[in-house]
Every structure is written in C-alpha cells, then in structure tokens.
Design a protein around this motif. Structure first.
Motif, PDB file in Angstrom:
ATOM      1  N   MET A   1       1.572   3.318  -3.512  1.00 14.62           N
ATOM      2  CA  MET A   1       0.716   4.447  -3.915  1.00 14.62           C
ATOM      3  C   MET A   1       0.696   5.536  -2.846  1.00 14.62           C
ATOM      4  O   MET A   1       0.688   6.717  -3.160  1.00 14.62           O
ATOM      5  CB  MET A   1      -0.716   3.971  -4.193  1.00 14.62           C
ATOM      6  N   ARG A   2       0.700   5.127  -1.581  1.00 11.23           N
ATOM      7  CA  ARG A   2       0.567   6.098  -0.491  1.00 11.23           C
ATOM      8  C   ARG A   2       1.695   7.118  -0.482  1.00 11.23           C
ATOM      9  O   ARG A   2       1.461   8.306  -0.284  1.00 11.23           O
ATOM     10  CB  ARG A   2       0.506   5.377   0.862  1.00 11.23           C
ATOM     11  N   VAL A   3       2.930   6.666  -0.692  1.00  9.23           N
ATOM     12  CA  VAL A   3       4.060   7.607  -0.683  1.00  9.23           C
ATOM     13  C   VAL A   3       4.461   8.017  -2.092  1.00  9.23           C
ATOM     14  O   VAL A   3       5.418   8.749  -2.273  1.00  9.23           O
ATOM     15  CB  VAL A   3       5.287   7.069   0.098  1.00  9.23           C
ATOM     16  N   ASN A   4       3.697   7.530  -3.074  1.00  7.77           N
ATOM     17  CA  ASN A   4       3.897   7.909  -4.465  1.00  7.77           C
ATOM     18  C   ASN A   4       5.290   7.520  -4.978  1.00  7.77           C
ATOM     19  O   ASN A   4       6.047   8.370  -5.469  1.00  7.77           O
ATOM     20  CB  ASN A   4       3.631   9.411  -4.655  1.00  7.77           C
TER      21      ASN A   4
ATOM     22  N   MET B   1      -3.452  -6.149  -2.278  1.00  8.96           N
ATOM     23  CA  MET B   1      -3.045  -4.878  -2.886  1.00  8.96           C
ATOM     24  C   MET B   1      -1.909  -5.099  -3.885  1.00  8.96           C
ATOM     25  O   MET B   1      -1.908  -4.531  -4.978  1.00  8.96           O
ATOM     26  CB  MET B   1      -2.615  -3.890  -1.793  1.00  8.96           C
ATOM     27  N   LEU B   2      -0.959  -5.923  -3.511  1.00 11.81           N
ATOM     28  CA  LEU B   2       0.163  -6.237  -4.392  1.00 11.81           C
ATOM     29  C   LEU B   2      -0.356  -6.830  -5.701  1.00 11.81           C
ATOM     30  O   LEU B   2       0.052  -6.413  -6.797  1.00 11.81           O
ATOM     31  CB  LEU B   2       1.100  -7.216  -3.678  1.00 11.81           C
ATOM     32  N   SER B   3      -1.275  -7.741  -5.590  1.00  9.52           N
ATOM     33  CA  SER B   3      -1.869  -8.376  -6.764  1.00  9.52           C
ATOM     34  C   SER B   3      -2.644  -7.361  -7.605  1.00  9.52           C
ATOM     35  O   SER B   3      -2.516  -7.329  -8.831  1.00  9.52           O
ATOM     36  CB  SER B   3      -2.783  -9.509  -6.316  1.00  9.52           C
ATOM     37  N   GLU B   4      -3.435  -6.521  -6.958  1.00  6.80           N
ATOM     38  CA  GLU B   4      -4.241  -5.515  -7.667  1.00  6.80           C
ATOM     39  C   GLU B   4      -3.375  -4.490  -8.385  1.00  6.80           C
ATOM     40  O   GLU B   4      -3.683  -4.089  -9.503  1.00  6.80           O
ATOM     41  CB  GLU B   4      -5.173  -4.801  -6.688  1.00  6.80           C
ATOM     42  N   LEU B   5      -2.302  -4.060  -7.732  1.00  9.80           N
ATOM     43  CA  LEU B   5      -1.423  -3.060  -8.348  1.00  9.80           C
ATOM     44  C   LEU B   5      -0.691  -3.631  -9.558  1.00  9.80           C
ATOM     45  O   LEU B   5      -0.414  -2.913 -10.522  1.00  9.80           O
ATOM     46  CB  LEU B   5      -0.392  -2.551  -7.336  1.00  9.80           C
TER      47      LEU B   5
ATOM     48  N   SER C   1       0.825  -1.224   0.000  1.00  9.25           N
ATOM     49  CA  SER C   1       0.000   0.000   0.000  1.00  9.25           C
ATOM     50  C   SER C   1       0.850   1.261   0.000  1.00  9.25           C
ATOM     51  O   SER C   1       0.386   2.329  -0.419  1.00  9.25           O
ATOM     52  CB  SER C   1      -0.965  -0.003   1.184  1.00  9.25           C
ATOM     53  N   ASP C   2       2.103   1.153   0.449  1.00  8.95           N
ATOM     54  CA  ASP C   2       3.002   2.313   0.435  1.00  8.95           C
ATOM     55  C   ASP C   2       3.386   2.730  -0.978  1.00  8.95           C
ATOM     56  O   ASP C   2       3.752   3.883  -1.208  1.00  8.95           O
ATOM     57  CB  ASP C   2       4.291   2.028   1.220  1.00  8.95           C
TER      58      ASP C   2
END
Length: 137
Positions: free
Chosen positions: A60-63, A101-105, A57-58
């Motif tokens: 996207m969170r930290v771009n 999340m890893l899979s989705e990204l 999740s980081d």
C-alpha cells in the motif's frame, strides 16, 4: 557462505524477498535459522540481517498496482498462521506487524510487481530510498 562473509567482513546484509508468506519465511531462515538445521543455527544465521523488502506494508505504501497484486491462497493463509505461532515472530513486533498486515490485506506481491510502477522503480527508487533512509526491519 553468507554467514562466513558476514563474520569476516562485517558488512551489513540485506534481504530482498517477495511480500508473501514464503518471502517472510526465507528472511526468517537467514535471521533465525530453520527447524531442520537448528543444531547449526549459530553457524548459519545472520542475526543482524536487515529485511529490506518487499514488506507487506510496502504494497500500500508504494501503491503497487492492483493488477499485479495476487490474492492469498489457502496455503498462504495457513503459512501465515504457522508463522504467527513462531516465538521469534511473536517476540519481534515489527515482523509480527508485517505478517498481520499480509493477512489483513489478503494479497501478496512479488518483487517484480514493483516494475509495474515503472521499469526502473526497484533500482532507482525503491532500493535507493530503503537503504538511504533505513526503511528495513
């Protein structure tokens, strides 16, 4: 050795790994043990280990910049599928969310990808904020 230090000193143990399926597995081995050493897991694992990051999740969170993100390979996708079958992941919603999340990204990021944000980002911002604000799993 790490388990012995944790037992004796009762210090918090943080885990910093790549945001990829193998990083998740490394964290899980410290927290839950490995299949190969299951007979020794009580003496080797640290059930309270805190997964500091890099969390999927980081990404996207930290771009984390796109040019340092790495597309998941077929092997990575297979490892994700394997991870999702493990009871200790199925029974831990926070870890399962990160694996999903890893899979989705469809991408992964290594620890050093944080330096693409700024050369001192890992130490001056990322780790400082994670520890100070409790941003771990």
């Amino acid at each position: 050795m790490l388990r012995r230090l944790w037992d004796c000193l009762q210090l918090p143990v943080f885990c910093l790994v790549d945001a990829d399926p193998h990083g998740v597995e490394i964290m899980c081995i410290y927290r839950f043990g490995s299949k190969a050493m299951s007979f020794e897991s009580g003496n080797l694992t640290i059930p309270s280990v805190r997964w500091l990051g890099v969390l999927p999740s980081d990404i996207m969170r930290v771009n984390i910049p796109r040019h340092v993100q790495i597309t998941l390979t077929e092997s990575d996708k297979k490892k994700i599928s394997d991870l999702k079958q493990r009871d200790y992941i199925k029974n831990n919603p926070a870890i399962l969310r990160e694996v999903d999340m890893l899979s989705e990204l469809g991408v992964k990021a290594e620890i050093q990808a944080l330096s693409a944000i700024s050369p001192r980002y890992l130490l001056d911002v990322y780790l400082t904020n994670k520890i100070h604000h409790g941003g771990w799993i």
